[in-house]
Design an enzyme around this catalytic site. Structure first.
Site, mmCIF file in Angstrom:
data_model
loop_
_atom_site.group_PDB
_atom_site.id
_atom_site.type_symbol
_atom_site.label_atom_id
_atom_site.label_comp_id
_atom_site.label_asym_id
_atom_site.label_seq_id
_atom_site.Cartn_x
_atom_site.Cartn_y
_atom_site.Cartn_z
ATOM 1 C CG HIS A 157 -1.784 -1.154 1.398
ATOM 2 N ND1 HIS A 157 -2.351 -1.802 0.335
ATOM 3 C CD2 HIS A 157 -2.206 -1.817 2.500
ATOM 4 C CE1 HIS A 157 -3.075 -2.822 0.783
ATOM 5 N NE2 HIS A 157 -3.002 -2.848 2.091
ATOM 6 C CE LYS A 187 -2.276 -4.976 11.960
ATOM 7 N NZ LYS A 187 -3.525 -4.526 11.356
#
Ligand SMILES: NC(=O)c1ccc[n+]([C@@H]2O[C@H](COP(=O)([O-])OP(=O)(O)OC[C@H]3O[C@@H](n4cnc5c(N)ncnc54)[C@H](OP(=O)(O)O)[C@@H]3O)[C@@H](O)[C@H]2O)c1
Length: 505
Positions: free
Chosen positions: A260, A358
């Protein structure tokens, strides 16, 4: 594609509807199929974007009939569809749903699948066209591809097309991605291979190209003369969910940076394509990916982190090593940041800071161009204390849109200049909601439009950037950060050492 002879074939404003075809999903009972693919199929049907002659085939191990499968598909679609639920749309779709039961090592099951596709030509007029979606664990790619080769299912002919959709991860390093590419290319022709990076299906990512190449305002400043640095962020507030086994072997750099973030970098840094076509856009992206350089001293220009227990949105969040299925001594990173260069005339000397993690404070993906300060400020220093660098921020998700940050005079009798923001929000300017990324990408696969799918060479060029980083990190322990913080302190220090700081989106 159904074409109207009165239309210019390049006119894409009218909805494009694929030719009659079947979509075959391997791994139909899996997480991705239920959460994304089946809802996307329903949404496309609801928007009238599937051909009248269409069939959906699921392949999995359970002992199911067509009706059990239709029920799962209905539940999944109903739960996560983007567009309103219309029973009649589902009823029409349900009439063309088939299920083939079997394991990937079962020759008979693949023979049955091939036979079912043959039958559907007669009963549903799919014209022999089929797209095969590999929504399965990557370790299973080889066996499924070989089965398709064995049964002749992969062969496109002048009368029919056969395409394959490969989900990420495309390998785990350069060598394994080459091996996978060679295998895929030995079964399908290169034009029939669609590698999914679902970020490229997002409206804002495509808008990046519109922004740059449809306007005259931005391109003149889109270079190292004016841009000080670029920050590309993909932050998640969630942890690893139930995917410990996958994540333990993967980590943030392989999971997000390699695909990404490097794709976003490529779209940000690429030159204008000769035309808006798959071939030309992929060519320009590849040139950028090949020009990406890692700094010599990785110790000061790359940081990996791992979240510890902390607080997020008022809730206690478990540390990574305490997550179910994670090794209590795990050294897998849940945060990765790196400073890259792009060795082209346009970008030489401009750092591209990429980060992902995260359990960060919020879910946000954005590209920020941070501009150089004005070379001279004819104000007293105290007047501009609150003036930062101009920034152009493209928000990929959520709140899709763009913000331009610049200095403005504060109302009053003194000359005080402070940062203000000008916002463009998709939701405010357009009444139609953006399609889900998978909706757009599935449609493109059925249309045979590969513009938004990375080519094998792009995947390999991206691994060539990540491999040295992984080698450097091998055997090291990631730096700790508390859940709910913007990553480890070392990441802040990395930018501070260069007189910069991360945005706090
Ligand atoms: N989940 C996501 O959000 C996500 C995001 C990005 C990419 N991906 C990628 O998408 C792919 C699928 O992910 P997932 O999360 O959906 O995986 P998953 O939940 O583990 O599903 C795997 C599927 O493969 C089937 N399967 C496994 N072994 C099989 C065998 N030997 N024979 C027949 N069927 C078999 C399973 O069917 P049974 O019901 O028969 O077990 C199940 O339907 C992976 O490549 C993953 O990396 C997933």
């Amino acid at each position: 594609m159904i074409t109207n002879p009165l239309r210019d074939p390049r006119d894409r404003r009218l909805p494009r509807v694929p030719e009659p075809c079947a979509l075959v999903v391997f791994g139909i009972t899996g997480d991705l199929a239920r959460k994304k693919l089946l809802p996307a199929v329903y949404d496309l049907a609801n928007r009238g974007l599937l051909p009248t002659n269409f069939a959906l085939l699921g392949f999995a191990r359970r002992d199911w009939g067509d009706e059990d499968f239709a029920e799962l598909a209905r539940d999944a679609a109903r739960k996560a569809a983007r567009t309103p639920w219309r029973e009649e749309v589902w009823e029409r779709l349900a009439g063309s749903v088939r299920f083939v039961q079997g394991s990937f090592d079962d020759d008979n099951a693949f023979d049955e699948l091939a036979a079912t596709l043959g039958e559907l030509e007669g009963t549903h007029g799919i014209g022999g066209n089929a797209a095969f979606y590999l929504s399965i664990p990557p370790a299973m790619f080889p066996i499924v591809l070989k089965q398709m080769q064995r049964t002749g299912m992969a062969d496109s002919t002048p009368d029919r097309w056969r395409r394959v959709v490969v989900e990420k991860p495309f390998g785990t390093d350069l060598a394994s991605s080459r091996e996978l590419n060679e295998l895929v290319d030995s079964v399908f022709t290169a034009d029939d291979v669609f590698r999914i990076d679902h970020y490229l299906g997002k409206e804002t990512v495509q808008n990046l190209m519109a922004l740059r190449f449809a306007n005259s305002l931005f391109e003149p400043v889109w270079n190292g003369h004016h841009v000080d640095s670029v920050q590309i962020t993909m932050a998640e507030d969630v942890g690893i969910g139930g995917r410990a086994q996958f994540y333990e072997q993967t980590g943030a750099a392989r999971d997000v940076l390699q695909n990404h973030l490097l794709q976003l970098l490529a779209l940000t840094a690429m030159e204008e394509p000769v035309e808006f076509s798959a071939e030309e856009i992929r060519t320009e992206k590849l040139k950028v990916l090949r020009a990406v350089s890692l700094p010599e001293d990785l110790a000061t220009s790359a940081v990996r982190g791992q979240y510890e227990q902390g607080w997020l949105a008022g809730q206690r969040a478990t540390g990574y090593r305490q997550e179910e299925g994670v090794d209590p001594h795990s050294t897998t990173e849940t945060y990765a940041a790196v400073r890259l260069g792009v060795e082209t005339r346009r970008w030489a000397g401009v750092p591209f800071y990429l980060r992902t993690g995260k359990r960060l404070p919020r879910r946000v993906t954005e590209i920020a161009l941070v501009f150089k300060r004005a070379p001279h400020l004819p104000f007293a220093d105290t007047d501009t204390e609150e003036l930062g660098n101009n920034q152009l921020v493209i928000r990929v998700q959520p709140d899709e849109g763009m913000t331009l940050k610049f200095g403005s005079k504060v109302p009053g009798s003194v000359m005080e200049v402070r940062d203000v923001a000008m916002d463009f929000l998709y939701g405010e300017q357009f009444t139609e909601a953006s399609p889900e990324a998978y909706e757009r990408l599935l449609l493109d696969v059925l249309l045979g439009d590969a513009t938004l799918f990375p080519r094998n060479a792009e995947v390999e060029a991206s691994w060539a950037v990540i491999d040295p980083l992984e080698e450097f990190w091998e055997g090291t322990t990631p730096q700790a950060y508390r859940a709910g913080e913007w990553g480890p302190r070392a990441a802040d220090e990395m930018l501070a050492a260069e007189g910069r700081r991360w945005r706090r989106p």
